[in-house]
Design an enzyme around this catalytic site. Structure first.
Site, PDB file in Angstrom:
ATOM      1  N   GLN A 203       0.915  -1.138   0.000  1.00 53.68           N
ATOM      2  CA  GLN A 203       0.000   0.000   0.000  1.00 53.68           C
ATOM      3  C   GLN A 203       0.951   1.183   0.000  1.00 53.68           C
ATOM      4  OE1 GLN A 203      -1.623   3.008  -0.049  1.00 53.68           O
ATOM      5  NE2 GLN A 203      -1.134   3.066   2.135  1.00 53.68           N
ATOM      6  N   SER A 204       1.181   1.766  -1.167  1.00 51.69           N
ATOM      7  CA  SER A 204       2.331   2.656  -1.317  1.00 51.69           C
ATOM      8  C   SER A 204       2.015   4.143  -1.304  1.00 51.69           C
ATOM      9  CB  SER A 204       3.058   2.326  -2.631  1.00 51.69           C
ATOM     10  OG  SER A 204       2.173   2.484  -3.718  1.00 51.69           O
TER      11      SER A 204
ATOM     12  N   THR B  37      12.399   2.408   0.583  1.00 51.77           N
ATOM     13  CA  THR B  37      11.992   3.740   0.132  1.00 51.77           C
ATOM     14  C   THR B  37      12.703   4.851   0.885  1.00 51.77           C
ATOM     15  OG1 THR B  37      10.119   5.291   0.070  1.00 51.77           O
ATOM     16  CG2 THR B  37      10.024   3.577   1.725  1.00 51.77           C
TER      17      THR B  37
ATOM     18  N   GLU C  87      11.320   7.348   1.945  1.00 54.63           N
ATOM     19  CA  GLU C  87      10.423   7.803   3.018  1.00 54.63           C
ATOM     20  C   GLU C  87      10.902   7.320   4.391  1.00 54.63           C
ATOM     21  OE1 GLU C  87       7.474   9.621   3.133  1.00 54.63           O
ATOM     22  OE2 GLU C  87       7.559  10.187   1.028  1.00 54.63           O
TER      23      GLU C  87
ATOM     24  N   TYR D  45       3.166   4.474   6.458  1.00 53.84           N
ATOM     25  CA  TYR D  45       3.768   3.815   5.295  1.00 53.84           C
ATOM     26  C   TYR D  45       5.270   3.637   5.494  1.00 53.84           C
ATOM     27  CZ  TYR D  45       5.937   3.483   0.666  1.00 53.84           C
ATOM     28  OH  TYR D  45       6.717   3.106  -0.399  1.00 53.84           O
TER      29      TYR D  45
ATOM     30  N   LYS E 174       7.430   0.192   5.798  1.00 60.22           N
ATOM     31  CA  LYS E 174       8.547  -0.091   4.897  1.00 60.22           C
ATOM     32  C   LYS E 174       9.841  -0.356   5.671  1.00 60.22           C
ATOM     33  CE  LYS E 174       7.554  -0.092   0.440  1.00 60.22           C
ATOM     34  NZ  LYS E 174       7.917  -1.250  -0.404  1.00 60.22           N
TER      35      LYS E 174
END
Length: 325
Positions: free
Chosen positions: A81-82, A123, A125, A147, A151
């Site tokens: 769920q990106s 990522t 992020e 998110y 990750k």
């Protein structure tokens, strides 16, 4: 012929990676969730060349089935769920798909294809509001969204499986990468789609959140090559993949309007607090020095080229779908 299994096949990166691997002569398998309206628009042109396996990263038995069917030499875990914004609204679903889903896949590979090389999509992020101006493989992670936290779980689990079970697991810490196949919920595609509609007289404004946020934007088609290169190495390592150049959301907006010949973009753009994140990341900028030295990888598509590529595709698609009056 090598066999590759891709989770997240129907996403932006999955579609570009499938194309890339097919061109390299791979047999490509993809795990795709069964939904009432199939989301195959990114891979429509590949359906006769790839093998789709019904499955879901939240369902361990379907992952085991996919690994058994594909007998993969390489596994690319791109499923997640990106969308950061959605992760605030659906933190549990994000954790189940993005974090626990990775663990289930690693277990399936460990037991049923232990010699397979695994790519884990990490990522930028995860860096959050890093204290360092430029982030590389040594930068401390400070995740700022559900998110990013999910990750980070996946990233450390991948590293743990590599170190504990002697599996070949490489993590690509990818900075923002865009394309005409980017989902409309992402700000870059929202901008190019919106600007194309304004150019065609189908809209008169574009509502956005934080225009000052800075990102390191590259082209997804370039970045999937880096994923593949990581799995061609003798030993698994983690690599930052980025352009090393940052632009603000405002820069992206200006470039998009410039690409369609509109100079006075300010009169079309509105800032809307609904699109602000609860915890905003202000600047992300990566260093791909390690990838350049060890993988021989460099980004090819420049920022302005990327924006124009996206705008041109949106103009073409919108015009094709507008019924003449």
């Amino acid at each position: 012929m090598k066999s590759a299994l891709i989770t997240g096949l129907t996403g932006q990166d999955g579609s570009y990676l499938a194309e890339f691997l097919l061109a390299k002569g791979y047999k490509v398998y993809g795990v795709v969730r069964r939904i009432s309206t199939p989301n195959h628009w990114r891979i429509e042109h590949l359906l006769d060349k790839i093998t789709i396996i019904d499955g879901d990263v939240t369902d361990e038995s379907s992952l085991i089935n996919a690994v058994k069917i594909s007998a993969p030499d390489e596994v690319y875990n791109l499923a997640a769920q990106s969308f950061v914004g959605t992760s605030w609204k659906q933190p549990v679903a994000t954790a189940e798909a993005t974090a626990i889903g990775t663990l289930k896949l690693l277990e399936a590979v460990r037991i049923f294809a232990p010699k397979a090389k695994v790519y884990q999509a990490s990522t930028s992020e995860m860096y959050g509001n890093a204290t360092e101006t430029i982030q590389d493989e040594q930068t401390k992670f400070r995740p700022r969204s559900p998110y990013a936290i999910a990750k980070l779980f996946s990233h450390w689990m991948a590293v743990n499986y590599r170190e504990s079970y002697d599996m070949f697991v490489a993590c690509g810490i990818l900075f923002n990468h865009e394309s005409p196949r980017r989902g409309i919920e992402f700000v870059t595609r929202k901008i190019t789609d919106g600007v194309a509609r304004i150019k065609l007289g189908l809209a008169d404004s574009l509502s956005l959140g934080n225009l000052d946020a800075k990102r390191d934007w590259g082209y997804a088609g370039d970045y999937v090559e880096a994923m593949w290169l990581m799995l061609q190495q003798d030993t698994p390592e983690d690599f930052v993949i980025s352009t090393g150049v940052t632009h603000t959301v405002k820069d992206f907006v200006e470039a998009a309007f410039k690409a369609v010949g509109i100079a006075d973009w300010q009169k079309y753009v509105k800032q809307d607090p609904r699109f602000m994140r609860p915890a905003e990341l202000h600047t992300l900028q990566g260093s791909s020095k390690k990838a350049e030295e060890k993988l021989g990888w460099k980004p090819k598509v420049k920022f302005e080229e990327l924006v124009k590529m996206m705008i041109d595709e949106d103009l073409k698609n919108i015009q094709a779908n507008v019924k003449p009056k």
